[in-house]
Motif scaffolding. Structure first.
Motif, PDB file in Angstrom:
ATOM      1  N   TRP A   1       0.741   5.870  -6.692  1.00 28.89           N
ATOM      2  CA  TRP A   1       0.944   4.465  -6.331  1.00 28.89           C
ATOM      3  C   TRP A   1      -0.082   3.587  -7.042  1.00 28.89           C
ATOM      4  CZ3 TRP A   1      -1.521   0.278  -4.347  1.00 28.89           C
ATOM      5  CH2 TRP A   1      -0.735  -0.759  -3.840  1.00 28.89           C
ATOM      6  N   GLN A   2      -1.336   3.999  -7.014  1.00 23.02           N
ATOM      7  CA  GLN A   2      -2.401   3.194  -7.624  1.00 23.02           C
ATOM      8  C   GLN A   2      -2.222   3.081  -9.135  1.00 23.02           C
ATOM      9  OE1 GLN A   2      -5.796   5.372  -6.182  1.00 23.02           O
ATOM     10  NE2 GLN A   2      -6.026   4.070  -4.365  1.00 23.02           N
TER      11      GLN A   2
ATOM     12  N   PRO B   1      -0.763   7.326   3.293  1.00 27.42           N
ATOM     13  CA  PRO B   1      -2.159   7.286   2.835  1.00 27.42           C
ATOM     14  C   PRO B   1      -2.859   8.635   2.896  1.00 27.42           C
ATOM     15  CG  PRO B   1      -1.952   6.302   5.015  1.00 27.42           C
ATOM     16  CD  PRO B   1      -0.562   6.564   4.544  1.00 27.42           C
TER      17      PRO B   1
ATOM     18  N   ASP C   1      -2.837  12.512  -1.055  1.00 23.97           N
ATOM     19  CA  ASP C   1      -3.706  12.084  -2.159  1.00 23.97           C
ATOM     20  C   ASP C   1      -2.933  11.896  -3.459  1.00 23.97           C
ATOM     21  OD1 ASP C   1      -5.849  12.120  -0.444  1.00 23.97           O
ATOM     22  OD2 ASP C   1      -6.551  14.103  -1.059  1.00 23.97           O
TER      23      ASP C   1
ATOM     24  N   SER D   1       0.850  -1.195   0.000  1.00 21.47           N
ATOM     25  CA  SER D   1       0.000   0.000   0.000  1.00 21.47           C
ATOM     26  C   SER D   1       0.880   1.237   0.000  1.00 21.47           C
ATOM     27  CB  SER D   1      -0.911   0.001   1.235  1.00 21.47           C
ATOM     28  OG  SER D   1      -0.125  -0.010   2.428  1.00 21.47           O
ATOM     29  N   PRO D   2       0.317   2.410  -0.319  1.00 21.66           N
ATOM     30  CA  PRO D   2       1.105   3.644  -0.282  1.00 21.66           C
ATOM     31  C   PRO D   2       1.638   3.899   1.125  1.00 21.66           C
ATOM     32  CG  PRO D   2      -0.975   3.987  -1.440  1.00 21.66           C
ATOM     33  CD  PRO D   2      -1.064   2.644  -0.794  1.00 21.66           C
TER      34      PRO D   2
ATOM     35  N   VAL E   1      -0.926   8.718  -3.272  1.00 19.64           N
ATOM     36  CA  VAL E   1      -1.809   7.552  -3.361  1.00 19.64           C
ATOM     37  C   VAL E   1      -2.216   7.307  -4.808  1.00 19.64           C
ATOM     38  CG1 VAL E   1      -4.086   6.656  -2.744  1.00 19.64           C
ATOM     39  CG2 VAL E   1      -2.641   7.718  -1.001  1.00 19.64           C
ATOM     40  N   ARG E   2      -2.574   8.377  -5.514  1.00 24.66           N
ATOM     41  CA  ARG E   2      -2.967   8.226  -6.921  1.00 24.66           C
ATOM     42  C   ARG E   2      -1.807   7.701  -7.760  1.00 24.66           C
ATOM     43  NH1 ARG E   2      -6.177  12.909  -5.896  1.00 24.66           N
ATOM     44  NH2 ARG E   2      -4.412  14.273  -6.403  1.00 24.66           N
TER      45      ARG E   2
END
Length: 747
Positions: free
Chosen positions: A445-446, A436, A439, A432-433, A442-443
């Motif tokens: 990483w995703q 967290p 934002d 996971s990032p 996180v984007r």
């Protein structure tokens, strides 16, 4: 080099074994001596203390200890804590302690074998710190490296695949954390993608590591084995949950005399177990709060020997004296209202947390500068908070650090880092990032995780429809019938020798005998069998016809396919390790000393498609070029000079190679070369750009990498001109049809 880790592990499994663990560390310690030679005898002279690359070095270089005793000589923490903070004078013994601590950590990790560690090397290799590029203190230079692979088995987008890593230990370890580099192809927000830094972790990874260490061991990881901690502890352990305090055993009880590592060992008495502060997040506790003999309160973030230990024995009091002292201390603390007794477990006064007493300044709060695992007990506020104080009286992290300087003689308490701690954070980053709350992070990483997962899914899908499954079978690996007979025999010339030195010499001599130097720095040898050329070429053409997404080799080739992208990366890893590496090391002792990752692809030339390739150099250290076929006329390879060579020689013709099926050509990546136009037929070649992550740490590499194409104005050999890279191309030749001058391309 001796298999030192394995030897230490064998000792750990047999406490009665008495064996010396010997390793060849000449390279490390000679390099350290060289570093010291760069230093000035006068610390006040900045110019004298700066090396040729601008790096500042301090201290005396250590000589090499020739052996490590039982359990590697240093399995405790004392040897590590002897290493002085950055900027202090360092001794040979201190560097020996660093090395011993590294051996102990790696051995402990291999013995514990967390579920995510799927393979690891048995040796730790020495590096040459004095050759490395970059500015900074000597303690940040890298002295040792160790390879391993990690893999997740859960639902992460990065699960189901092993990722090869190299962990490099700085001279200042454990105060300076190990550096990780990913050798496998990995699209990830924390992994650099740009050459020549590919595989290195972004600064944000290490910033997160330091931040968490300063929080004193709170767990931000979801790794399955995060709670195990390892022999040296970890700042990423799972936090103690409410209700667990009475279950987990600690080494000390309330009233026990202890010594705490606050930059130096200071005596005190344990006043609380499972201590917490109201300003901490829910669920966070630390094992001990200790009142030092000075009256200051500190807390230890982990129950490990290098943070908190029994005091050195003094006097003849013995066990009875210790018991009496403890009982007296407990009574005194109880009288002061510090503790309540409950079957030997000290608990905070009932209701204190519920009432928020600590947040309002009630009682004595042992606030500390949180420095993470392996950094000694925390620095406290020296005075008790009083009823009626405002929340602002509780210092934040920066004011706590200032207070630590006051308490400890104006010296910051250094952070310590463990190998397991760094690897666990990397494993968490695969899940996971790391932040967290960011934002944008996180984007990113995703997005990269999804791309990576899509590519892996495509590889798996193709493996189910491939023509030759043996090319993807890692259990068998490269087979004898893949290679020319002379090459296979040369690679196994060492099999007849039991002595490692004799075996290596025999293999090198055999390999040298099959390689022909056709031009200075350009070698040819028979490599692949005709049957393997057929199978590999059939497979690659089958992939292109399958409708699966095709990744083209580079910005210059419009046809061909990247082998790493169709599921062959790990097989080529084995090919590089077992076949290419020993040859590259023999022919190019510096650049090819240890090629450990690659960009491997097939190129194709035929009428109506790519006819040839403009003059260029490769983004690698050593290039392997093998002809797979088919029938063709023309399409040779023209080689000129080396990038960065004396004026005029880069654009001088040196050799034209005529491709022969199954024959390999090997040369340095910065050797200028180009593919001649094909006249008829089709030519397919397997290209492996071999990269040496260790060599890429050096100033020499960066000097070559940053060297621009030749700007000399001497008349070049026309075949060596590049319309892509030479800004004076038009001075000598007209641009090929359809090609534009660099000025029109914005280049």
């Amino acid at each position: 080099m001796a298999s030192i880790i394995k030897a230490v592990e064998e000792e750990n499994n047999d406490d009665d074994a008495a064996m010396a663990v010997v390793r060849d560390v000449d390279g490390v310690y000679e390099a350290l001596d060289a570093l010291s030679g760069e230093q000035s005898a006068s610390a006040s002279s900045a110019s004298d203390a700066t090396s040729s690359d601008g790096s500042t070095h301090q201290g005396d270089g250590p000589p090499a200890p020739r052996s490590l005793g039982k359990r590697g000589g240093h399995h405790g923490s004392d040897a590590v804590s002897a290493v002085q903070p950055a900027g202090a004078s360092t001794s040979r013994a201190e560097y020996a302690a660093v090395e011993a601590a590294i051996v102990a950590e790696v051995s402990a990790l291999r013995l514990a074998c967390p579920s995510w560690l799927v393979s690891s090397a048995e040796t730790i290799e020495p590096l040459e710190p004095n050759t490395q590029r970059g500015r900074g203190p000597k303690d940040a230079r890298l002295g040792w490296q160790w390879e391993c692979a990690v893999q997740l088995e859960d639902g992460s987008p990065y699960a189901g695949r092993a990722y090869r890593l190299v962990a490099r230990f700085p001279l200042g370890f454990p105060r300076v954390p190990p550096k990780l580099q990913v050798l496998s192809v990995l699209l990830h927000a924390e992994v650099e993608l740009r050459d020549p830094y590919e595989g290195q972790l972004e600064d944000t990874f290490y910033e997160t590591l330091v931040t968490r260490a300063r929080r004193g061991g709170e767990a931000h990881t979801n790794t399955q084995d995060g709670a195990n901690g390892g022999a040296n502890g970890s700042a990423l352990r799972r936090p103690v949950q409410p209700g667990e305090q009475a279950v987990r055993r600690l080494r000390f009880g309330v009233g026990d005399r202890v010594e705490c590592n606050v930059g130096r060992w200071v005596a005190g008495v344990v006043v609380r177990l499972w201590y917490r502060e109201a300003r901490w997040e829910s669920g966070r506790t630390v094992p001990y709060q200790v009142r030092l003999d000075s009256g200051d309160l500190v807390y230890a973030p982990a129950d490990v020997e290098r943070l908190i230990r029994r005091p050195n024995a003094e006097g003849d009091g013995g066990t009875a004296g210790e018991a009496a002292a403890k009982e007296g201390a407990v009574k005194e603390l109880a009288a002061e209202g510090e503790i309540e007794r409950n079957d030997g477990i000290a608990e905070q006064k009932a209701g204190r947390d519920k009432q928020g007493g600590e947040a309002n300044g009630e009682g004595r709060a042992g606030a500390g500068a949180v420095h993470g695992d392996g950094i000694g007990a925390e620095a406290p506020r020296s005075a008790a908070s009083r009823p009626g104080q405002e929340d602002a009286a509780v210092p934040d992290s920066s004011s706590v650090a200032s207070e630590a300087c006051k308490v400890h003689g104006d010296q910051h308490v250094p952070l310590d880092f463990s190998l397991r701690q760094v690897l666990e954070l990397f494993v968490e980053a695969l899940r996971s990032p790391l932040d967290p709350d960011d934002d944008d992070a996180v984007r990113m990483w995703q997005m990269l995780a999804r791309r990576h997962a899509d590519e892996v899914e495509a590889e798996v899908e193709y493996c189910g429809m491939c023509l030759h499954p043996e090319l993807f079978d890692l259990t068998t690996g490269p087979q004898r019938d893949w290679f020319a007979e002379r090459l296979w025999d040369a690679l196994h010339a060492s099999d007849a020798h039991a002595n490692p030195a004799e075996a290596a010499a025999a293999r090198d001599a055999a390999l040298r005998s099959i390689c022909t130097e056709v031009s200075p720095g350009v070698f040819t040898f028979d490599m692949l069998s005709m049957s393997f050329c057929d199978r590999l070429l059939d497979e690659l053409q089958h992939y292109e016809a399958s409708g699966m997404p095709v990744v083209r080799p580079n910005s210059m080739n419009n046809y061909g396919v990247v082998l790493n992208s169709i599921g062959l990366e790990r097989m080529v890893d084995l090919l590089q390790r077992d076949v290419v590496r020993p040859i590259a090391k023999l022919l190019f002792p510096k650049e090819g000393s240890c090629v450990d990752h690659h960009h491997t692809f097939m190129v194709q030339y035929k009428a109506g498609e790519d006819l040839g390739l403009d003059m260029h150099t490769d983004a690698c250290d050593v290039t392997l070029n093998v002809c797979l076929g088919k029938e063709f006329v023309g399409a040779g390879l023209t080689l000129c000079g080396l990038r960065g060579a004396p004026a005029g020689s880069e654009r001088r013709f040196v050799y034209r190679h005529a491709h022969v099926r199954g024959k390999a050509l090997m040369h340095l990546g910065h050797h200028r070369h180009g593919a001649d136009d094909i006249v008829s037929g089709e030519r397919y070649n397997l290209i492996m750009w071999n990269k040496n992550s260790t060599y890429r740490l050096t100033r020499e590499f960066m000097g070559k990498y940053m060297q621009p194409p030749s700007t000399d104005r001497e008349t070049p050999d026309l075949v060596c001109l590049s319309y892509t890279h030479d800004d004076d191309y038009e001075t000598y030749k007209k641009f090929p049809e359809g090609k534009r001058p660099r000025r029109d391309q914005g280049g």
